[in-house]
Motif scaffolding. Sequence first.
Motif, PDB file in Angstrom:
ATOM      1  N   SER A  94       0.915  -1.311  -0.063  1.00 14.43           N
ATOM      2  CA  SER A  94      -0.036  -0.021  -0.004  1.00 14.43           C
ATOM      3  C   SER A  94       0.713   1.249   0.123  1.00 14.43           C
ATOM      4  O   SER A  94       1.861   1.026   0.507  1.00 14.43           O
ATOM      5  N   VAL A  95       0.180   2.332  -0.450  1.00 16.61           N
ATOM      6  CA  VAL A  95       0.930   3.555  -0.484  1.00 16.61           C
ATOM      7  C   VAL A  95       1.392   3.964   1.022  1.00 16.61           C
ATOM      8  O   VAL A  95       2.519   4.438   1.433  1.00 16.61           O
ATOM      9  N   GLU A  96       0.575   3.739   1.974  1.00 19.35           N
ATOM     10  CA  GLU A  96       0.562   4.074   3.077  1.00 19.35           C
ATOM     11  C   GLU A  96       1.868   3.157   3.953  1.00 19.35           C
ATOM     12  O   GLU A  96       2.701   3.623   4.679  1.00 19.35           O
ATOM     13  N   GLN A  97       2.193   2.095   3.332  1.00 20.66           N
ATOM     14  CA  GLN A  97       3.147   1.292   3.814  1.00 20.66           C
ATOM     15  C   GLN A  97       4.386   1.834   3.348  1.00 20.66           C
ATOM     16  O   GLN A  97       5.631   1.892   4.217  1.00 20.66           O
ATOM     17  N   ILE A  98       4.374   2.001   2.142  1.00 22.79           N
ATOM     18  CA  ILE A  98       5.495   2.651   1.411  1.00 22.79           C
ATOM     19  C   ILE A  98       6.185   3.970   2.052  1.00 22.79           C
ATOM     20  O   ILE A  98       7.135   4.212   2.453  1.00 22.79           O
ATOM     21  N   LEU A  99       5.195   4.817   2.137  1.00 18.20           N
ATOM     22  CA  LEU A  99       5.439   6.048   3.137  1.00 18.20           C
ATOM     23  C   LEU A  99       5.856   5.911   4.379  1.00 18.20           C
ATOM     24  O   LEU A  99       6.789   6.529   5.009  1.00 18.20           O
ATOM     25  N   SER A 100       5.291   4.892   5.219  1.00 13.96           N
ATOM     26  CA  SER A 100       5.804   4.625   6.527  1.00 13.96           C
ATOM     27  C   SER A 100       7.395   4.145   6.496  1.00 13.96           C
ATOM     28  O   SER A 100       7.917   4.409   7.494  1.00 13.96           O
ATOM     29  N   ASP A 101       7.399   3.097   5.779  1.00 10.37           N
ATOM     30  CA  ASP A 101       8.742   2.770   5.500  1.00 10.37           C
ATOM     31  C   ASP A 101       9.706   3.849   5.156  1.00 10.37           C
ATOM     32  O   ASP A 101      10.926   3.742   5.641  1.00 10.37           O
ATOM     33  N   SER A 102       9.411   4.738   4.362  1.00 14.26           N
ATOM     34  CA  SER A 102      10.433   5.740   3.665  1.00 14.26           C
ATOM     35  C   SER A 102      10.578   6.635   5.167  1.00 14.26           C
ATOM     36  O   SER A 102      11.772   7.289   5.196  1.00 14.26           O
TER      37      SER A 102
END
Length: 56
Positions: free
Chosen positions: A26-34
């Motif tokens: 998910s976009v949310e997971q990518i942003l969180s990881d970043s």
Amino acid sequence: MHTITITLEPDVLCFYERIADAMHLSVEQILSDSLFKLAGELSLNAITSSASEYFS
């Protein structure tokens, strides 16, 4: 866990959507990881700067 709402420019959202699609996340997971990775890098830089000031 806390929920935070952020506003992204359309181009930035498109960028993260492409990464999320490619990674099947998910976009949310990518942003969180970043953001987590950025926090770690900033912390490491702060520690390194403090250590170099201390030893110089």
